[in-house]
Enzyme design. Structure first.
Site, PDB file in Angstrom:
ATOM      1  CB  CYS A   1      -0.906   0.028   1.227  1.00 52.99           C
ATOM      2  SG  CYS A   1      -2.032  -1.357   1.305  1.00 52.99           S
TER       3      CYS A   1
ATOM      4  CG  ASP B   1     -22.092  10.794 -15.794  1.00 60.51           C
ATOM      5  OD1 ASP B   1     -21.163  10.370 -15.072  1.00 60.51           O
ATOM      6  OD2 ASP B   1     -22.488  10.190 -16.811  1.00 60.51           O
TER       7      ASP B   1
HETATM    8  C1  BEZ Z   1       0.496  -4.701   1.795  1.00 58.40           C
HETATM    9  O1  BEZ Z   1       0.016  -3.616   1.546  1.00 58.40           O
HETATM   10  O2  BEZ Z   1       1.703  -4.892   1.765  1.00 58.40           O
HETATM   11  C2  BEZ Z   1      -0.399  -5.874   2.126  1.00 58.40           C
HETATM   12  C3  BEZ Z   1      -1.528  -5.667   2.863  1.00 58.40           C
HETATM   13  C4  BEZ Z   1      -2.327  -6.781   3.165  1.00 58.40           C
HETATM   14  C5  BEZ Z   1      -1.994  -8.033   2.694  1.00 58.40           C
HETATM   15  C6  BEZ Z   1      -0.856  -8.208   1.937  1.00 58.40           C
HETATM   16  C7  BEZ Z   1      -0.043  -7.119   1.633  1.00 58.40           C
END
Ligand code: BEZ
Length: 252
Positions: free
Chosen positions: A43, A136
């Site tokens: 992430c 929209d």
């Molecule tokens: C990550 O963002 O690294 C991750 C989050 C949850 C499960 C696997 C990877």
């Protein structure tokens, strides 16, 4: 949520303050994307890349919004980590809102949970959803990735270019298509003029062009696309592989 549905006008707390989706979007396009948790490696790389590409989204009149089931306080702390990961100037702000859904209301309402992936306490993780919303307020595209597969934000920009082009022109974009700017097309035109063997209409052929959709009859296509339509001969004899030069886009 199906393509063409009006996206729910949800209210939420975010790192940019309280927001109501439709007011936040105004006349812009929007991308709402979820991620499993704050302070996780994949992430962090994704939001870092989205932050780097933020000027490209702004150029296309697209507002980004991230979302996870963590609190505002965690989002603020994690944003600083993401900016450090990006080697941004100290004190520079994360460029778009991260929505706090710590009560899991939105992820449940919008079908963002992945029943196959669980966190340490056995709760389903949020999938990596991408929702592209038009001016929209209707859903134009959705892609779902599992937690273990990070997204490609260059691809998200590419599909936005296609969505915006096809929203204003009756064309479809072929495999691996990328938007051609007017500078690119000018250079291409000069090269074609300079090259005698290219004069026979190669500007219309694959690589330079978009597709004429099957719904447009041949008679109408000629009038709709004055720049020309190139039809590829195929063993079936059917004339469905039709190319026309990419129409002008707002991105110059
Ligand atoms: C990550 O963002 O690294 C991750 C989050 C949850 C499960 C696997 C990877």
């Amino acid at each position: 949520m199906l393509l063409g549905d009006v996206f729910p006008n949800f209210e939420a707390d975010s790192t940019f303050g309280k927001m109501k989706l439709h007011d936040f979007l105004g006349d812009s396009w929007g991308v709402l994307f979820s991620h499993p948790r704050d302070f996780t490696p994949v992430c962090t790389t994704e939001l870092g890349r989205a932050a780097q590409l933020s000027p490209e989204f702004i150029k296309r009149n697209v507002k980004l919004m991230a979302l996870s089931v963590d609190s505002l306080e965690e989002h603020h702390g994690w944003s600083k980590d993401i900016m450090a990961y990006n080697n941004a100037e100290p004190g520079s702000q994360f460029p778009f809102p991260i929505i706090a859904d710590d009560r899991r209301e939105l992820v449940e309402r919008l079908g963002m949970l992945d029943p196959e992936e669980k966190d340490r306490s056995g709760m389903p993780l949020t999938a990596r959803c991408v929702f592209v919303i038009g001016p929209d307020k209707k859903l134009k595209l959705s892609i779902l990735y599992p937690a273990t597969t990070g997204r490609n934000f260059d691809e998200i920009l590419r599909v936005i270019d296609s969505l915006q082009l096809t929203a204003h022109n009756r064309v479809a974009t072929p495999v691996d298509w990328r938007v051609r700017t007017s500078v690119w097309r000018l250079m291409r035109a000069v090269l074609i003029l300079l090259s005698v063997c290219n004069v026979c209409g190669s500007a219309l052929k694959p690589g330079n062009s978009v597709m004429v959709p099957p719904s447009i009859p041949e008679t109408e296509a000629a009038a709709l696309f004055p720049a020309g339509v190139y039809t590829k001969d195929l063993p079936s004899g059917k004339k469905y592989l039709r190319y026309t030069p990419q129409p002008n886009t707002q991105q110059q």
